[in-house]
Design a protein around this motif. Structure first.
Motif, PDB file in Angstrom:
ATOM      1  N   ASP A  47      46.907  52.493  46.609  1.00  0.00           N
ATOM      2  CA  ASP A  47      46.544  51.341  45.779  1.00  0.00           C
ATOM      3  C   ASP A  47      45.500  50.446  46.436  1.00  0.00           C
ATOM      4  O   ASP A  47      45.239  49.334  45.964  1.00  0.00           O
ATOM      5  CB  ASP A  47      47.794  50.506  45.459  1.00  0.00           C
ATOM      6  CG  ASP A  47      48.817  51.299  44.658  1.00  0.00           C
ATOM      7  OD1 ASP A  47      48.396  52.142  43.849  1.00  0.00           O
ATOM      8  OD2 ASP A  47      50.023  51.073  44.861  1.00  0.00           O
ATOM      9  N   ASN A  49      42.217  48.560  47.596  1.00  0.00           N
ATOM     10  CA  ASN A  49      40.918  48.162  47.063  1.00  0.00           C
ATOM     11  C   ASN A  49      39.916  48.315  48.195  1.00  0.00           C
ATOM     12  O   ASN A  49      40.226  48.023  49.347  1.00  0.00           O
ATOM     13  CB  ASN A  49      40.938  46.713  46.585  1.00  0.00           C
ATOM     14  CG  ASN A  49      41.873  46.521  45.413  1.00  0.00           C
ATOM     15  OD1 ASN A  49      42.031  47.407  44.588  1.00  0.00           O
ATOM     16  ND2 ASN A  49      42.489  45.369  45.341  1.00  0.00           N
ATOM     17  N   ASP A 114      38.170  54.853  39.367  1.00  0.00           N
ATOM     18  CA  ASP A 114      37.893  53.444  39.623  1.00  0.00           C
ATOM     19  C   ASP A 114      37.335  53.200  41.022  1.00  0.00           C
ATOM     20  O   ASP A 114      37.088  52.066  41.405  1.00  0.00           O
ATOM     21  CB  ASP A 114      39.134  52.577  39.381  1.00  0.00           C
ATOM     22  CG  ASP A 114      40.351  53.047  40.150  1.00  0.00           C
ATOM     23  OD1 ASP A 114      40.260  54.055  40.884  1.00  0.00           O
ATOM     24  OD2 ASP A 114      41.402  52.418  40.006  1.00  0.00           O
ATOM     25  N   LEU A 115      37.096  54.268  41.784  1.00  0.00           N
ATOM     26  CA  LEU A 115      36.436  54.139  43.082  1.00  0.00           C
ATOM     27  C   LEU A 115      35.026  54.719  43.059  1.00  0.00           C
ATOM     28  O   LEU A 115      34.350  54.768  44.074  1.00  0.00           O
ATOM     29  CB  LEU A 115      37.251  54.831  44.177  1.00  0.00           C
ATOM     30  CG  LEU A 115      38.553  54.133  44.557  1.00  0.00           C
ATOM     31  CD1 LEU A 115      39.366  55.007  45.489  1.00  0.00           C
ATOM     32  CD2 LEU A 115      38.277  52.782  45.192  1.00  0.00           C
ATOM     33  N   SER A 125      34.937  48.458  37.359  1.00  0.00           N
ATOM     34  CA  SER A 125      35.664  48.876  38.553  1.00  0.00           C
ATOM     35  C   SER A 125      36.719  47.846  38.908  1.00  0.00           C
ATOM     36  O   SER A 125      36.459  46.649  38.942  1.00  0.00           O
ATOM     37  CB  SER A 125      34.711  49.059  39.731  1.00  0.00           C
ATOM     38  OG  SER A 125      35.430  49.455  40.878  1.00  0.00           O
ATOM     39  N   THR A 126      37.916  48.328  39.163  1.00  0.00           N
ATOM     40  CA  THR A 126      39.012  47.427  39.521  1.00  0.00           C
ATOM     41  C   THR A 126      39.420  47.579  40.974  1.00  0.00           C
ATOM     42  O   THR A 126      40.252  46.823  41.458  1.00  0.00           O
ATOM     43  CB  THR A 126      40.241  47.712  38.643  1.00  0.00           C
ATOM     44  OG1 THR A 126      40.607  49.084  38.790  1.00  0.00           O
ATOM     45  CG2 THR A 126      39.951  47.401  37.186  1.00  0.00           C
ATOM     46  N   ARG A 127      38.819  48.547  41.674  1.00  0.00           N
ATOM     47  CA  ARG A 127      39.240  48.808  43.054  1.00  0.00           C
ATOM     48  C   ARG A 127      38.098  48.885  44.039  1.00  0.00           C
ATOM     49  O   ARG A 127      38.315  49.026  45.225  1.00  0.00           O
ATOM     50  CB  ARG A 127      40.014  50.119  43.109  1.00  0.00           C
ATOM     51  CG  ARG A 127      41.300  50.058  42.311  1.00  0.00           C
ATOM     52  CD  ARG A 127      42.131  51.292  42.465  1.00  0.00           C
ATOM     53  NE  ARG A 127      42.353  51.603  43.853  1.00  0.00           N
ATOM     54  CZ  ARG A 127      42.556  52.847  44.300  1.00  0.00           C
ATOM     55  NH1 ARG A 127      42.545  53.854  43.476  1.00  0.00           N
ATOM     56  NH2 ARG A 127      42.761  53.065  45.573  1.00  0.00           N
ATOM     57  N   ARG A 128      36.888  48.784  43.581  1.00  0.00           N
ATOM     58  CA  ARG A 128      35.733  48.928  44.473  1.00  0.00           C
ATOM     59  C   ARG A 128      34.787  47.755  44.263  1.00  0.00           C
ATOM     60  O   ARG A 128      34.477  47.379  43.148  1.00  0.00           O
ATOM     61  CB  ARG A 128      35.002  50.228  44.171  1.00  0.00           C
ATOM     62  CG  ARG A 128      33.760  50.401  45.011  1.00  0.00           C
ATOM     63  CD  ARG A 128      33.030  51.685  44.674  1.00  0.00           C
ATOM     64  NE  ARG A 128      31.792  51.745  45.440  1.00  0.00           N
ATOM     65  CZ  ARG A 128      31.312  52.848  45.963  1.00  0.00           C
ATOM     66  NH1 ARG A 128      31.946  53.984  45.833  1.00  0.00           N
ATOM     67  NH2 ARG A 128      30.183  52.814  46.622  1.00  0.00           N
ATOM     68  N   LEU A 129      34.346  47.213  45.388  1.00  0.00           N
ATOM     69  CA  LEU A 129      33.364  46.133  45.353  1.00  0.00           C
ATOM     70  C   LEU A 129      32.294  46.466  46.381  1.00  0.00           C
ATOM     71  O   LEU A 129      32.605  46.797  47.523  1.00  0.00           O
ATOM     72  CB  LEU A 129      34.042  44.801  45.690  1.00  0.00           C
ATOM     73  CG  LEU A 129      33.180  43.554  45.710  1.00  0.00           C
ATOM     74  CD1 LEU A 129      32.586  43.281  44.328  1.00  0.00           C
ATOM     75  CD2 LEU A 129      34.009  42.356  46.150  1.00  0.00           C
ATOM     76  N   GLN A 148      38.540  38.554  44.954  1.00  0.00           N
ATOM     77  CA  GLN A 148      39.855  38.823  44.341  1.00  0.00           C
ATOM     78  C   GLN A 148      39.748  38.982  42.828  1.00  0.00           C
ATOM     79  O   GLN A 148      40.415  39.817  42.237  1.00  0.00           O
ATOM     80  CB  GLN A 148      40.843  37.704  44.662  1.00  0.00           C
ATOM     81  CG  GLN A 148      41.341  37.706  46.078  1.00  0.00           C
ATOM     82  CD  GLN A 148      42.269  38.867  46.388  1.00  0.00           C
ATOM     83  OE1 GLN A 148      42.762  39.560  45.508  1.00  0.00           O
ATOM     84  NE2 GLN A 148      42.504  39.091  47.665  1.00  0.00           N
ATOM     85  N   LYS A 150      37.273  40.145  41.209  1.00  0.00           N
ATOM     86  CA  LYS A 150      36.423  41.279  40.862  1.00  0.00           C
ATOM     87  C   LYS A 150      37.124  42.617  41.075  1.00  0.00           C
ATOM     88  O   LYS A 150      36.791  43.608  40.450  1.00  0.00           O
ATOM     89  CB  LYS A 150      35.126  41.234  41.668  1.00  0.00           C
ATOM     90  CG  LYS A 150      34.308  40.011  41.352  1.00  0.00           C
ATOM     91  CD  LYS A 150      33.059  39.963  42.201  1.00  0.00           C
ATOM     92  CE  LYS A 150      32.280  38.686  41.909  1.00  0.00           C
ATOM     93  NZ  LYS A 150      31.139  38.544  42.793  1.00  0.00           N
ATOM     94  N   ILE A 151      38.067  42.652  42.025  1.00  0.00           N
ATOM     95  CA  ILE A 151      38.803  43.910  42.258  1.00  0.00           C
ATOM     96  C   ILE A 151      40.287  43.630  42.260  1.00  0.00           C
ATOM     97  O   ILE A 151      40.736  42.532  42.386  1.00  0.00           O
ATOM     98  CB  ILE A 151      38.401  44.615  43.563  1.00  0.00           C
ATOM     99  CG1 ILE A 151      38.534  43.699  44.784  1.00  0.00           C
ATOM    100  CG2 ILE A 151      37.011  45.173  43.463  1.00  0.00           C
ATOM    101  CD1 ILE A 151      38.291  44.404  46.100  1.00  0.00           C
TER     102      ILE A 151
END
Length: 151
Positions: A47, A49, A114-115, A125-129, A148, A150-151
């Motif tokens: 899980d 990020n 999502d990566l 994207s919910t896990r990569r910035l 926080q 953004k991901i």
């Protein structure tokens, strides 16, 4: 990998010696060598990020050289492997090339997740910035707070 299993145990230990519960704090790893083991890192922390920092290569090389030199200087023996600047240069080039290649492969293999870049480019994207290195190191806690949402 054992190092990530140990890190997971440490990250999940939210109590101190007296059993007092500590507030949750994100676990941040800022070591370019971890780019060599992203699949293992994701396997251990499914899980997680990820924040990918991008830095001018003209600044990466001197920084990496200092890191490598610090790692080998305590065991410096004249004539030993990596005791010449030419050997260090080749080792650095191999390491940087390998890290770049592994990051590329990691992203390409996960492009439709999502990566991957497809969700990054679409803004979903919910896990990569991805961020510029200078922006992150200027104020790491502030950057994490801003990221926080953004991901």
């Amino acid at each position: 990998m054992q190092v990530y299993q140990h890190a997971e145990r440490k990250a999940n230990n939210t109590g101190d010696e007296e059993g007092e519960v500590k507030p949750y704090r994100p676990w941040v790893v800022k070591d370019p060598r971890d780019s060599l083991y992203l699949p293992q890192l994701i396997n251990q922390f499914p899980d997680a990020n990820l924040i990918f920092t991008h830095r001018n290569p003209n600044k990466v090389v001197p920084s990496s050289t200092k890191l490598i030199a610090a790692g080998v200087s305590y065991q410096f023996i004249p004539g030993a492997p990596f005791s010449t600047s030419e050997e260090l240069r080749h080792m650095l080039w191999r390491r940087l090339s390998l890290m770049s290649e592994r990051l590329y492969i990691f992203t390409k293999e996960r492009n439709d997740t999502d990566l991957g870049l497809s969700t990054l480019n679409s803004g979903t994207s919910t896990r990569r910035l991805d961020a510029m290195f200078e922006e992150v190191v200027r104020d790491i806690p502030g950057f994490l707070d801003r990221g926080q949402g953004k991901i």
